[in-house]
Scaffold this motif. Structure first.
Motif, mmCIF file in Angstrom:
data_model
loop_
_atom_site.group_PDB
_atom_site.id
_atom_site.type_symbol
_atom_site.label_atom_id
_atom_site.label_comp_id
_atom_site.label_asym_id
_atom_site.label_seq_id
_atom_site.Cartn_x
_atom_site.Cartn_y
_atom_site.Cartn_z
ATOM 1 N N ILE A 298 9.336 6.417 15.858
ATOM 2 C CA ILE A 298 10.457 7.335 16.076
ATOM 3 C C ILE A 298 10.991 7.835 14.736
ATOM 4 O O ILE A 298 11.267 9.029 14.559
ATOM 5 N N VAL A 299 11.144 6.924 13.780
ATOM 6 C CA VAL A 299 11.616 7.314 12.451
ATOM 7 C C VAL A 299 10.686 8.354 11.833
ATOM 8 O O VAL A 299 11.139 9.388 11.310
ATOM 9 N N HIS A 300 9.401 8.090 11.886
ATOM 10 C CA HIS A 300 8.428 9.014 11.303
ATOM 11 C C HIS A 300 8.487 10.375 11.974
ATOM 12 O O HIS A 300 8.440 11.423 11.315
ATOM 13 N N SER A 301 8.606 10.385 13.307
ATOM 14 C CA SER A 301 8.665 11.650 14.041
ATOM 15 C C SER A 301 9.910 12.438 13.676
ATOM 16 O O SER A 301 9.848 13.654 13.442
ATOM 17 N N ILE A 302 11.063 11.776 13.623
ATOM 18 C CA ILE A 302 12.307 12.477 13.320
ATOM 19 C C ILE A 302 12.310 12.982 11.881
ATOM 20 O O ILE A 302 12.723 14.122 11.604
ATOM 21 N N VAL A 303 11.847 12.153 10.942
ATOM 22 C CA VAL A 303 11.810 12.576 9.541
ATOM 23 C C VAL A 303 10.879 13.769 9.367
ATOM 24 O O VAL A 303 11.203 14.731 8.641
ATOM 25 N N ARG A 304 9.735 13.739 10.020
ATOM 26 C CA ARG A 304 8.802 14.861 9.921
ATOM 27 C C ARG A 304 9.402 16.128 10.514
ATOM 28 O O ARG A 304 9.210 17.227 9.986
ATOM 29 N N ALA A 305 10.159 15.991 11.628
ATOM 30 C CA ALA A 305 10.807 17.152 12.229
ATOM 31 C C ALA A 305 11.905 17.720 11.336
ATOM 32 O O ALA A 305 12.267 18.894 11.462
ATOM 33 N N HIS A 306 12.447 16.905 10.420
ATOM 34 C CA HIS A 306 13.460 17.369 9.469
ATOM 35 C C HIS A 306 12.841 17.784 8.139
ATOM 36 O O HIS A 306 13.539 17.850 7.119
ATOM 37 N N ASP A 307 11.539 18.030 8.134
ATOM 38 C CA ASP A 307 10.826 18.488 6.927
ATOM 39 C C ASP A 307 10.906 17.463 5.797
ATOM 40 O O ASP A 307 10.970 17.821 4.612
ATOM 41 N N GLY A 308 10.924 16.186 6.166
ATOM 42 C CA GLY A 308 10.994 15.137 5.161
ATOM 43 C C GLY A 308 9.738 14.298 5.133
ATOM 44 O O GLY A 308 8.756 14.571 5.828
ATOM 45 N N THR A 309 9.762 13.257 4.321
ATOM 46 C CA THR A 309 8.628 12.347 4.198
ATOM 47 C C THR A 309 9.106 10.912 4.368
ATOM 48 O O THR A 309 10.250 10.575 4.041
ATOM 49 N N LEU A 310 8.206 10.071 4.865
ATOM 50 C CA LEU A 310 8.478 8.651 5.064
ATOM 51 C C LEU A 310 7.426 7.856 4.308
ATOM 52 O O LEU A 310 6.222 8.013 4.569
ATOM 53 N N ASP A 311 7.847 7.035 3.371
ATOM 54 C CA ASP A 311 6.936 6.236 2.556
ATOM 55 C C ASP A 311 7.206 4.761 2.802
ATOM 56 O O ASP A 311 8.362 4.313 2.747
ATOM 57 N N LEU A 312 6.132 3.993 3.053
ATOM 58 C CA LEU A 312 6.216 2.552 3.250
ATOM 59 C C LEU A 312 5.409 1.870 2.154
ATOM 60 O O LEU A 312 4.247 2.240 1.915
ATOM 61 N N ALA A 313 6.013 0.890 1.498
ATOM 62 C CA ALA A 313 5.331 0.188 0.413
ATOM 63 C C ALA A 313 5.595 -1.308 0.541
ATOM 64 O O ALA A 313 6.752 -1.730 0.577
ATOM 65 N N PRO A 314 4.526 -2.116 0.630
ATOM 66 C CA PRO A 314 4.737 -3.571 0.689
ATOM 67 C C PRO A 314 5.185 -4.098 -0.666
ATOM 68 O O PRO A 314 4.734 -3.632 -1.719
ATOM 69 N N LEU A 315 6.087 -5.068 -0.654
ATOM 70 C CA LEU A 315 6.562 -5.683 -1.886
ATOM 71 C C LEU A 315 5.661 -6.862 -2.256
ATOM 72 O O LEU A 315 5.140 -7.556 -1.380
ATOM 73 N N ARG A 316 5.485 -7.057 -3.548
ATOM 74 C CA ARG A 316 4.554 -8.092 -4.001
ATOM 75 C C ARG A 316 5.006 -9.483 -3.560
ATOM 76 O O ARG A 316 4.199 -10.321 -3.171
ATOM 77 N N ALA A 317 6.311 -9.722 -3.584
ATOM 78 C CA ALA A 317 6.825 -11.030 -3.194
ATOM 79 C C ALA A 317 6.970 -11.175 -1.683
ATOM 80 O O ALA A 317 7.343 -12.246 -1.206
ATOM 81 N N GLY A 318 6.686 -10.138 -0.951
ATOM 82 C CA GLY A 318 6.827 -10.161 0.496
ATOM 83 C C GLY A 318 7.918 -9.213 0.950
ATOM 84 O O GLY A 318 8.886 -8.967 0.245
ATOM 85 N N GLY A 319 7.771 -8.684 2.131
ATOM 86 C CA GLY A 319 8.738 -7.730 2.634
ATOM 87 C C GLY A 319 8.238 -6.304 2.497
ATOM 88 O O GLY A 319 7.072 -6.046 2.143
ATOM 89 N N LEU A 320 9.120 -5.359 2.764
ATOM 90 C CA LEU A 320 8.723 -3.957 2.837
ATOM 91 C C LEU A 320 9.830 -3.086 2.264
ATOM 92 O O LEU A 320 11.024 -3.387 2.403
ATOM 93 N N ARG A 321 9.428 -2.023 1.619
ATOM 94 C CA ARG A 321 10.363 -0.994 1.157
ATOM 95 C C ARG A 321 10.045 0.298 1.891
ATOM 96 O O ARG A 321 8.907 0.779 1.840
ATOM 97 N N VAL A 322 11.030 0.835 2.581
ATOM 98 C CA VAL A 322 10.881 2.081 3.325
ATOM 99 C C VAL A 322 11.775 3.119 2.678
ATOM 100 O O VAL A 322 12.961 2.878 2.456
ATOM 101 N N GLU A 323 11.201 4.267 2.365
ATOM 102 C CA GLU A 323 11.954 5.322 1.689
ATOM 103 C C GLU A 323 11.823 6.618 2.469
ATOM 104 O O GLU A 323 10.713 7.079 2.762
ATOM 105 N N VAL A 324 12.954 7.193 2.834
ATOM 106 C CA VAL A 324 13.017 8.477 3.539
ATOM 107 C C VAL A 324 13.495 9.525 2.553
ATOM 108 O O VAL A 324 14.535 9.343 1.897
#
Length: 381
Positions: free
Chosen positions: A335-361
């Motif tokens: 849903i996040v990806h669909s809404i961001v794309r509809a707003h002419d934006g980008t969604l980037d997901l990057a795994p963290l080395r120590a564990g976890g995730l960074r999501v940037e809109v």
């Protein structure tokens, strides 16, 4: 609407070639007439050059030359016309051969076979560019069709699960008259809530894909603060330290849909975290003409090849369990990806080395929104 059959493009090109050749030949003959024949006198007087009684030297005048030239010129023009038609037909066939392959590929695709490709060989020209663009379109359509089929299959499975559970509960209650009806009602209510949540998520995903929403000024910092304040009890219940650093982040779009983006990301950062002592941080701000929302959390180490698939519908991370009431149905990031794309934006997901995730809109920046709170305000602890 059926149209009457007309002249083919190949025939029109052949006639055009033939007409050009005939006109060129006629101009050449006209040049001969203008620059040569007009200098010949209309009447030439013959003078006897030999012995008396013998005919004099014949010198043709303009009428004699025209009488000899015109029939042969007409024959040459007819030959040029025939040559132009045959040569034009052949050349037009060679030129239009790629178009015939593209037409065939179009009919094949219209019949439902999206796997067919033209793969036009040869030098890079307009037809090659058109064929390559058509192949790219078919590849995209095939990928979209496959994605829609997977989505339909997964949605059917997800919708069938609560219905099957409800039927099982009702069958058990019917065969066991001593069953506590309050427990049955409670379990049916939970199953029904899950089905409603899934249906609303599917509708929201469809709305984002269509882009059917009104746009207005939105500040992501306000949405982030509200989402953190709302989900702070959930974070405390799970032992997750939830913080937000909210700098003004103006953009343009649907406040309701962008609220869903922020809530989904913050909830995911809390739910998919370490069992104890986890952290989740939300940050908003601007970078040039771009508005940025970043959500980062601790958690298990995620394989790099798994992260890009998390935005696919019904895709869950490795630690997500169906027994958790907040586990969702695997549509949050979709849903996040669909809404961001509809707003002419980008969604980037990057795994963290120590564990976890960074999501940037990242969204296009907008004008400042009234009521924005103080820059850099922190909520949570």
């Amino acid at each position: 609407m059926t149209r009457a059959p007309g002249m083919s493009a190949r025939l029109r090109l052949a006639l055009s070639y033939a007409g050009f050749v005939v006109v060129a030949g006629a101009l050449l003959m006209a040049t001969v007439w203008v620059f040569l024949l007009r200098y010949v006198p209309e009447v030439i007087v013959s003078y006897p050059l030999g012995p008396p009684g013998q005919p004099g030297l014949f010198i043709p005048d303009r009428a004699d030359l025209l009488a000899a030239f015109a029939p042969r010129a007409a024959v040459v023009l007819l030959l040029l016309l025939g040559f132009g038609l045959l040569g034009g037909w052949f050349l037009a066939g060679r030129m239009l051969a790629p178009l015939t392959r593209i037409t065939h590929a179009t009919r094949v695709a219209a019949g439902g076979s999206l796997a067919h490709r033209i793969r036009l060989a040869g030098r890079a020209d307009e037809f090659r560019e058109l064929a390559d663009a058509f192949d790219s379109m078919l590849a995209q359509l095939e990928a979209n069709a496959a994605e829609q089929q997977r989505f339909a299959a997964n949605a059917s499975h997800e919708l069938r699960t609560p219905l099957a559970i409800s039927r099982t509960l009702l069958d058990v209650a019917r065969t066991d008259p001593d069953h506590d009806p309050r427990e049955l009602v409670a379990r049916l209510h939970a199953v029904n809530e899950r089905a409603i949540h899934l249906t609303e998520s599917l509708l929201l995903l469809s709305r984002g894909d269509r882009g059917a929403f009104a746009r207005g000024p939105v500040d992501l910092s306000l949405l982030a603060e509200d989402a953190v304040e709302t989900l702070l009890p959930l974070a405390e219940q799970r032992g997750v330290g939830l913080t937000v650093t909210a700098s003004p982040a103006p953009t343009s779009g649907s406040a309701d849909l962008l609220t869903q983006v922020v809530v989904n990301l913050v909830q995911n950062s809390v739910v998919h975290n370490l069992p104890a002592g986890g952290r989740a941080a939300v940050r908003t701000g601007t970078e040039g003409a771009t508005t940025v929302l970043a959500v980062e959390n601790t958690g298990p180490v995620l394989p790099a090849d798994l992260v890009p698939t998390l935005v696919e519908p019904f895709r869950r991370g490795t630690e997500r369990t169906r027994s958790d009431e907040h586990a969702g149905v695997g549509l949050g990031l979709a849903i996040v990806h669909s809404i961001v794309r509809a707003h002419d934006g980008t969604l980037d997901l990057a795994p963290l080395r120590a564990g976890g995730l960074r999501v940037e809109v990242r969204l296009p920046g907008g004008s400042a929104v009234r009521g924005t709170r103080s820059p850099g305000r922190r909520v949570g602890g």
